[in-house]
Design a protein around this motif. Structure first.
Motif, mmCIF file in Angstrom:
data_model
loop_
_atom_site.group_PDB
_atom_site.id
_atom_site.type_symbol
_atom_site.label_atom_id
_atom_site.label_comp_id
_atom_site.label_asym_id
_atom_site.label_seq_id
_atom_site.Cartn_x
_atom_site.Cartn_y
_atom_site.Cartn_z
ATOM 1 N N PHE A 109 -6.243 1.341 -8.217
ATOM 2 C CA PHE A 109 -5.168 0.666 -7.489
ATOM 3 C C PHE A 109 -4.036 1.627 -7.123
ATOM 4 N N ALA A 110 -3.624 2.449 -8.092
ATOM 5 C CA ALA A 110 -2.527 3.386 -7.825
ATOM 6 C C ALA A 110 -2.917 4.383 -6.741
ATOM 7 N N GLU A 111 -4.155 4.845 -6.773
ATOM 8 C CA GLU A 111 -4.618 5.787 -5.759
ATOM 9 C C GLU A 111 -4.639 5.131 -4.379
ATOM 10 N N LYS A 112 -5.063 3.868 -4.319
ATOM 11 C CA LYS A 112 -5.109 3.149 -3.048
ATOM 12 C C LYS A 112 -3.709 2.987 -2.466
ATOM 13 N N ILE A 113 -2.728 2.693 -3.323
ATOM 14 C CA ILE A 113 -1.352 2.567 -2.849
ATOM 15 C C ILE A 113 -0.870 3.893 -2.265
ATOM 16 N N ARG A 114 -1.191 4.998 -2.936
ATOM 17 C CA ARG A 114 -0.784 6.307 -2.423
ATOM 18 C C ARG A 114 -1.398 6.572 -1.054
ATOM 19 N N GLU A 115 -2.679 6.248 -0.897
ATOM 20 C CA GLU A 115 -3.339 6.459 0.395
ATOM 21 C C GLU A 115 -2.684 5.606 1.480
ATOM 22 N N ASN A 116 -2.401 4.360 1.160
ATOM 23 C CA ASN A 116 -1.766 3.472 2.130
ATOM 24 C C ASN A 116 -0.367 3.960 2.496
ATOM 25 N N THR A 117 0.363 4.424 1.480
ATOM 26 C CA THR A 117 1.721 4.916 1.698
ATOM 27 C C THR A 117 1.730 6.113 2.638
ATOM 28 N N ILE A 118 0.872 7.077 2.369
ATOM 29 C CA ILE A 118 0.804 8.279 3.197
ATOM 30 C C ILE A 118 0.423 7.917 4.625
ATOM 31 N N PRO A 148 8.231 10.956 0.116
ATOM 32 C CA PRO A 148 7.031 10.771 0.953
ATOM 33 C C PRO A 148 5.883 10.054 0.266
ATOM 34 N N HIS A 149 5.937 9.937 -1.064
ATOM 35 C CA HIS A 149 4.862 9.266 -1.792
ATOM 36 C C HIS A 149 5.288 7.906 -2.348
ATOM 37 N N HIS A 150 6.505 7.471 -2.042
ATOM 38 C CA HIS A 150 6.979 6.194 -2.586
ATOM 39 C C HIS A 150 6.599 5.055 -1.642
ATOM 40 N N PRO A 151 5.942 4.000 -2.189
ATOM 41 C CA PRO A 151 5.489 2.892 -1.332
ATOM 42 C C PRO A 151 6.590 1.980 -0.812
ATOM 43 N N ILE A 152 7.825 2.141 -1.291
ATOM 44 C CA ILE A 152 8.953 1.478 -0.635
ATOM 45 C C ILE A 152 9.335 2.360 0.552
ATOM 46 N N CYS A 153 9.112 1.846 1.754
ATOM 47 C CA CYS A 153 9.251 2.649 2.973
ATOM 48 C C CYS A 153 10.343 2.063 3.869
ATOM 49 N N PRO A 154 11.587 2.519 3.739
ATOM 50 C CA PRO A 154 12.668 1.983 4.570
ATOM 51 C C PRO A 154 12.625 2.569 5.986
ATOM 52 N N VAL A 155 12.472 1.688 6.967
ATOM 53 C CA VAL A 155 12.502 2.096 8.370
ATOM 54 C C VAL A 155 13.961 2.009 8.821
ATOM 55 N N MET A 156 14.597 3.160 8.973
ATOM 56 C CA MET A 156 16.032 3.209 9.221
ATOM 57 C C MET A 156 16.352 2.883 10.682
ATOM 58 N N GLY A 168 3.665 0.568 -12.390
ATOM 59 C CA GLY A 168 2.512 -0.071 -11.781
ATOM 60 C C GLY A 168 1.949 0.645 -10.572
ATOM 61 N N PHE A 169 2.697 1.607 -10.005
ATOM 62 C CA PHE A 169 2.181 2.265 -8.803
ATOM 63 C C PHE A 169 2.540 3.738 -8.690
ATOM 64 N N LEU A 170 3.613 4.184 -9.323
ATOM 65 C CA LEU A 170 3.980 5.597 -9.223
ATOM 66 C C LEU A 170 3.266 6.371 -10.329
ATOM 67 N N GLY A 171 2.766 7.530 -10.000
ATOM 68 C CA GLY A 171 1.981 8.289 -10.962
ATOM 69 C C GLY A 171 0.495 8.077 -10.729
ATOM 70 N N LYS A 172 -0.327 8.971 -11.268
ATOM 71 C CA LYS A 172 -1.764 8.943 -11.019
ATOM 72 C C LYS A 172 -2.408 7.629 -11.394
ATOM 73 N N THR A 173 -1.969 7.037 -12.505
ATOM 74 C CA THR A 173 -2.541 5.755 -12.942
ATOM 75 C C THR A 173 -1.501 4.641 -12.951
ATOM 76 N N GLY A 174 -0.384 4.845 -12.244
ATOM 77 C CA GLY A 174 0.619 3.800 -12.128
ATOM 78 C C GLY A 174 1.530 3.641 -13.329
ATOM 79 N N ARG A 175 1.614 4.660 -14.177
ATOM 80 C CA ARG A 175 2.448 4.547 -15.373
ATOM 81 C C ARG A 175 3.925 4.816 -15.108
ATOM 82 N N GLY A 176 4.270 5.189 -13.882
ATOM 83 C CA GLY A 176 5.679 5.311 -13.534
ATOM 84 C C GLY A 176 6.151 6.732 -13.300
ATOM 85 N N THR A 177 7.482 6.892 -13.310
ATOM 86 C CA THR A 177 8.096 8.163 -12.935
ATOM 87 C C THR A 177 7.723 9.286 -13.882
ATOM 88 N N GLU A 178 7.612 8.991 -15.166
ATOM 89 C CA GLU A 178 7.244 10.014 -16.154
ATOM 90 C C GLU A 178 5.896 10.629 -15.797
#
Length: 215
Positions: free
Chosen positions: A114-123, A140-148, A31-41
């Protein structure tokens, strides 16, 4: 939990060298990783079908409800329909859940970006938090952002103070994560505006300075 991305391109190459199958649990990518949100592949620009079996969820990015799915060769699908216990001995998904997930797929396949917007927000979030002095784990492109933060008590207090400022974030500590790896996990969304992200970073900075996490 860490916002990491498995090196799927190298895994697929290794599997090809040894005539092995590749199965991916893509629950934290669908739903969010990849150019159109299709995932890791798609994230690694692999050809469709490079991964033999993909297991994922209808929750999280696809509506946050319940249910999941497995894709793969038709022979595997037939086998799972006859032998998979969660499929055989669970109630069918409620129609509203199916409709919600189906609509999300329609949105992802559309031209709404949507996927592009998530990438922009993540960065934006990761870069601004790093500039402020925080350590952000994961790809650096994953929207799960753990603040250690390290200390469990510190993470809990930090999250409470963020809530006092109108920012809802969750602290994670042992045994959910390894000892001394406590963190606040922030998850980016396509619905977040840049103003929301900047406000969140400012709140993190204020609390971080007050608690001595950053200077």
């Amino acid at each position: 939990m860490d916002g990491n991305v498995a090196p799927l391109d190298l895994i697929c190459k290794l599997a090809n060298d040894y005539d092995a199958l590749v199965m991916v649990d893509d629950c934290h990518a669908t739903g969010f990783l990849g150019k159109t949100g299709r995932g890791t592949e798609e994230h690694f620009n692999l050809m469709p079908g490079s991964v033999d079996i993909i297991n994922s969820t209808l929750g999280k990015a696809l509506g946050g409800a319940s249910g999941g799915y497995t894709t793969g060769p038709i022979e595997l699908v037939h086998l799972l329909r006859q032998r998979a216990r969660p499929y055989l001995f669970s109630n069918s998904l409620p129609p509203p859940v199916v409709a919600c997930a189906s609509k999300v797929f329609d949105l992802l396949m559309g031209a709404d970006g949507f996927a592009e917007k998530i990438r922009e927000n993540t960065i934006r979030f990761r870069s601004k938090m790093t500039e402020a002095g925080f350590t952000i784990s994961g790809d650096p492109h994953h929207p799960i952002c753990p603040v250690m933060l390290g200390d469990a008590r510190l993470a809990a207090v930090f999250a409470d103070e963020m809530l006092d400022r109108g920012i809802y974030v969750i602290s994670f500590s042992y045994p959910v994560v390894p000892k001394d790896k406590a963190r606040i996990r922030v998850q980016m969304s396509a619905s977040h505006r840049f103003e929301d992200i900047d406000r969140t970073v400012e709140a993190f900075t204020q609390v971080g300075k007050r608690l001595g996490v950053i200077e």
